[in-house]
Structures are given as C-alpha cells and as structure tokens.
Design a protein around this motif. Structure first.
Motif, PDB file in Angstrom:
ATOM      1  N   ASN A   1       0.807  -1.227   0.000  1.00  0.00           N
ATOM      2  CA  ASN A   1       0.000   0.000   0.000  1.00  0.00           C
ATOM      3  C   ASN A   1       0.841   1.278   0.000  1.00  0.00           C
ATOM      4  OD1 ASN A   1       0.419  -0.798   2.970  1.00  0.00           O
ATOM      5  ND2 ASN A   1      -0.411   1.259   3.184  1.00  0.00           N
ATOM      6  N   GLY A   2       1.936   1.299   0.752  1.00  0.00           N
ATOM      7  CA  GLY A   2       2.735   2.522   0.839  1.00  0.00           C
ATOM      8  C   GLY A   2       3.378   2.914  -0.474  1.00  0.00           C
ATOM      9  N   ARG A   3       3.785   1.905  -1.246  1.00  0.00           N
ATOM     10  CA  ARG A   3       4.402   2.201  -2.548  1.00  0.00           C
ATOM     11  C   ARG A   3       3.375   2.818  -3.498  1.00  0.00           C
ATOM     12  NH1 ARG A   3       9.596   0.167  -3.509  1.00  0.00           N
ATOM     13  NH2 ARG A   3      10.487  -0.446  -1.502  1.00  0.00           N
TER      14      ARG A   3
ATOM     15  N   VAL B   1      -2.882   5.871  -9.972  1.00  0.00           N
ATOM     16  CA  VAL B   1      -2.958   4.599  -9.255  1.00  0.00           C
ATOM     17  C   VAL B   1      -3.640   4.820  -7.912  1.00  0.00           C
ATOM     18  CG1 VAL B   1      -0.884   3.665 -10.366  1.00  0.00           C
ATOM     19  CG2 VAL B   1      -0.665   4.910  -8.205  1.00  0.00           C
ATOM     20  N   ASP B   2      -4.197   3.735  -7.376  1.00  0.00           N
ATOM     21  CA  ASP B   2      -4.813   3.845  -6.049  1.00  0.00           C
ATOM     22  C   ASP B   2      -4.901   2.462  -5.416  1.00  0.00           C
ATOM     23  OD1 ASP B   2      -5.863   5.069  -3.834  1.00  0.00           O
ATOM     24  OD2 ASP B   2      -7.577   5.958  -4.865  1.00  0.00           O
ATOM     25  N   ASN B   3      -5.175   2.456  -4.104  1.00  0.00           N
ATOM     26  CA  ASN B   3      -5.321   1.229  -3.325  1.00  0.00           C
ATOM     27  C   ASN B   3      -6.778   0.902  -3.068  1.00  0.00           C
ATOM     28  OD1 ASN B   3      -2.546   0.471  -2.542  1.00  0.00           O
ATOM     29  ND2 ASN B   3      -2.533   2.424  -1.443  1.00  0.00           N
ATOM     30  N   GLU B   4      -7.103  -0.376  -3.068  1.00  0.00           N
ATOM     31  CA  GLU B   4      -8.369  -0.882  -2.560  1.00  0.00           C
ATOM     32  C   GLU B   4      -8.038  -1.656  -1.281  1.00  0.00           C
ATOM     33  OE1 GLU B   4     -11.618  -1.926  -1.262  1.00  0.00           O
ATOM     34  OE2 GLU B   4     -11.793  -0.799  -3.144  1.00  0.00           O
ATOM     35  N   PHE B   5      -8.503  -1.149  -0.141  1.00  0.00           N
ATOM     36  CA  PHE B   5      -8.111  -1.734   1.140  1.00  0.00           C
ATOM     37  C   PHE B   5      -8.947  -2.935   1.565  1.00  0.00           C
ATOM     38  CE2 PHE B   5      -5.595   2.086   1.799  1.00  0.00           C
ATOM     39  CZ  PHE B   5      -4.522   1.600   2.537  1.00  0.00           C
TER      40      PHE B   5
END
Length: 360
Positions: free
Chosen positions: A245-247, A258-262
């Motif tokens: 996630n941090g990258r 870009v994005d994260n799906e938690f």
C-alpha cells in the motif's frame, strides 16, 4: 505496510481501535536526545533496508535524526538480501549491523540461529504489539498487500473490491501483476476461490495452486520488488496488481493514476534484526531503540503510508494519515493478517513448489 497473521495479530487489530500504534518509547526517544558533540569521530553503522520510497522515508525520519543525535555515520544498503545475510553469518564475515526483514523471515532466521539477541534493557518493548516482539526481532512497521489499480482503467468505485473480483477477468478485463512469492499470494488465491478469511489457516495449498492456475495466463508480470507494481500500473502495462500500500500511495501522491483498494488487504509486518556477529552490535541495539520510539515511528508513518507497531504512535497521527495507512475502524474490519508462525513451519517446501509452478 512484509507480509496469515490472523492469530498473531488478533490482539493488534483490537488494540488498533482503542489505542494508537507505533514504535516503543524509551530513553532514546527523539524528544530526549541532544546533538552529539562536534569534533569527535563519527561511529559507523550499516543499516540494510528495502530501498525505494520506504528507505527515503526512513532516511529523513530515522537515520538522519539518529546520526545527528548520536554522532553516527549510517551507510544504507538496499534491498534486504536474506541469502547474503545467511552467507555472511555462516562465513563469519558479517558487514551489516541492522537489517529490516519481513517478520516471517525474521522468525526463520531466529530459528536458524543467525541473529543476535536484542537487549531489552536498552530497547523499550512495552508498547510494541507483543506478537511482533521476540528475543531476536522487534516490529518496525505494518503494511498491507492489497489490490491496486489504474484509475484510468477503473474509475473510483468501479475497481475490484475483493480477490474474487481481481480473479474475475471477464468482468474486470486487463493484464494483472502478482507477487513472485507464495506469502500473501497463496492467501489471495484462496480468498479468490471463496475461502472465508477466518478459515484460511492452515492454508489449503493444493486449492491455492489450482486457483493460481486459473489466473496465471492473465498475470503479465510476477513482481519481485515493491517499486514494480506502481510503475506497471502507472504506465498501464497492467491495470490490476497486488501491491504494498505505501508504494502505491507514494506514487499516487506524485501524480500517478494509481490507487489502493483496502478491502481484503493482507496485513504483514517487517522487523528489525541484528545479524549474528554484527561488527557494531551495541550501537545497533541503540539504533533499534531509537527507531521504534513513538516519535520516530509517527514521523515515519507521516512520511510513508505504513502503520506503526508501537501503540503510542497512532495518537500522534492525524485522522487523514490513519485513513491512508488503513487504521480507521472500517478499514481494520476488512483486513486479514498473515500468519507468520504458519509460514515459518511451511515456507521452504511451499516456496519450492511455488518456484516449480512459475516454471511450468
């Protein structure tokens, strides 16, 4: 914030809602040390970390403040190379003092007798999550392997929200990237195949590999370094990836699409260890004590989106940062922690099978 810890981190998740996380405080906290006197030759310390954005964050928030406060010159070596660490210890020619290792790897190194004992008279462990403390290692950060996506290929809200959808190439078309390591990858494969999060362990290894077979042809890149997924996603070489996630959030902050799906993110951790025979092991103990202090860990989490391991650090972070590092109540609810102890007992044989799978 490696990378299962369902049992190991049960306490972590509960505490994360009521207190705050990140490094343990002690006599070496950032608010208690003064700059070292000038004119005295600096001591030397070799610190090994993963490189990239995490290394840059550590340099600004941990390494440089420690250098200034203690008249130390830190040489950073990246990335962490477990094979090299083992070879150094076994040959009796150790060049490294402190190593940032995946927690499951740290447990294996401990089991093999390759580490120095930590001195908990110097290192204050009381506020570190107990599941991340052993005689030979102590947690640095919690990070997540989660679903990452290109925001031009998937508008916010339309991206896969679980591993089953990540595996669904008909509904969510496009090339993928997965971690070239069984830890986390097998858990994702089982979740994709319908295994309930609380029924993951012990892993059904045969079922996991069958699930991986279903998506293998759509995996364009099996990544090996944390910097790869955001790069691949940013250029649309792939549109979906498992990623740290941090990258991804660091790349997003720099303008990458870009994005994260938690949801269903897989919680992992890294830990500090001292290789057996380290040339400056006493200074290494002092460094670790500093690095896990609440002040240092809060500063680190402000610089990169990985969660702290010291319960007193979260209260030093804003609500926005807590959201980005996955430590809000709603995000904590959907997280699944890797079981490091299970991997300690099973990694070698499964990794051999995984490597064969990659060659088929």
């Amino acid at each position: 914030m490696k990378k299962k810890k369902r049992r190991l981190f049960a306490g972590l998740l509960t505490l994360a809602l009521s207190v705050t996380m990140t490094a343990c405080g002690g006599g070496t906290s950032t608010d208690k040390v003064a700059s070292a006197p000038e004119g005295k030759k600096a001591q030397e310390l070799v610190v090994v970390d993963w490189g990239g954005a995490s290394s840059e964050a550590a340099k600004k928030t941990i390494y440089e403040p420690f250098e200034k406060a203690n008249n130390v010159k830190i040489t950073v070596v990246s990335p962490t190379d477990v094979g090299k660490l083992k070879a150094m210890v076994q040959s009796g020619s150790v060049e490294w003092d402190v190593v940032n290792s995946d927690t499951d790897v740290a447990l294996r190194l401990e089991k093999e007798g390759l580490l120095e004992k930590l001195d908990y008279n110097i290192i204050k462990k009381d506020d570190i999550y107990s599941n991340l403390v052993t005689d030979y290692s102590i947690g640095l950060q919690v990070y997540f392997t989660n679903i990452a996506y290109n925001t031009e290929a998937f508008k916010p809200g339309s991206q896969p929200k679980n591993w089953a959808e990540f595996w669904d190439t008909a509904k969510f078309p496009g090339p993928r990237s997965l971690y070239k390591n069984p830890v986390g990858t097998l858990e994702a494969a089982l979740l994709a195949d319908g295994v309930a999060p609380d029924k993951l362990y012990p892993l059904d290894v045969d079922r996991a590999f069958k699930s991986l077979e279903k998506i293998k042809k759509d995996v364009k890149v099996w990544w090996e370094a944390g910097a790869q997924p955001p790069q691949l996603l940013g250029t649309k070489e792939v549109v979906l990836a498992s990623a740290w996630n941090g990258r991804v959030s660091a790349a997003k902050a720099q303008g990458s699409p870009v994005d994260n799906e938690f949801s269903q993110s897989l919680g992992m951790a890294t830990s500090w260890v001292i290789p057996k025979g380290a040339p400056h092991k006493d200074l290494a103990q002092k460094f670790i004590a500093y690095a896990i202090s609440p002040e240092a860990q809060a500063a680190y989490s402000n610089a990169i989106d990985y969660a702290p391991t010291n319960k007193k650090a979260l209260e030093k972070l804003s609500d926005d940062v807590k959201k980005r590092i996955g430590q809000t109540p709603e995000r904590v609810k959907s997280q699944i922690f890797i079981d490091n102890r299970w991997w300690v007992d099973n990694y070698d044989k499964i990794n051999e099978r995984f490597n064969k799978f990659m060659l088929e």
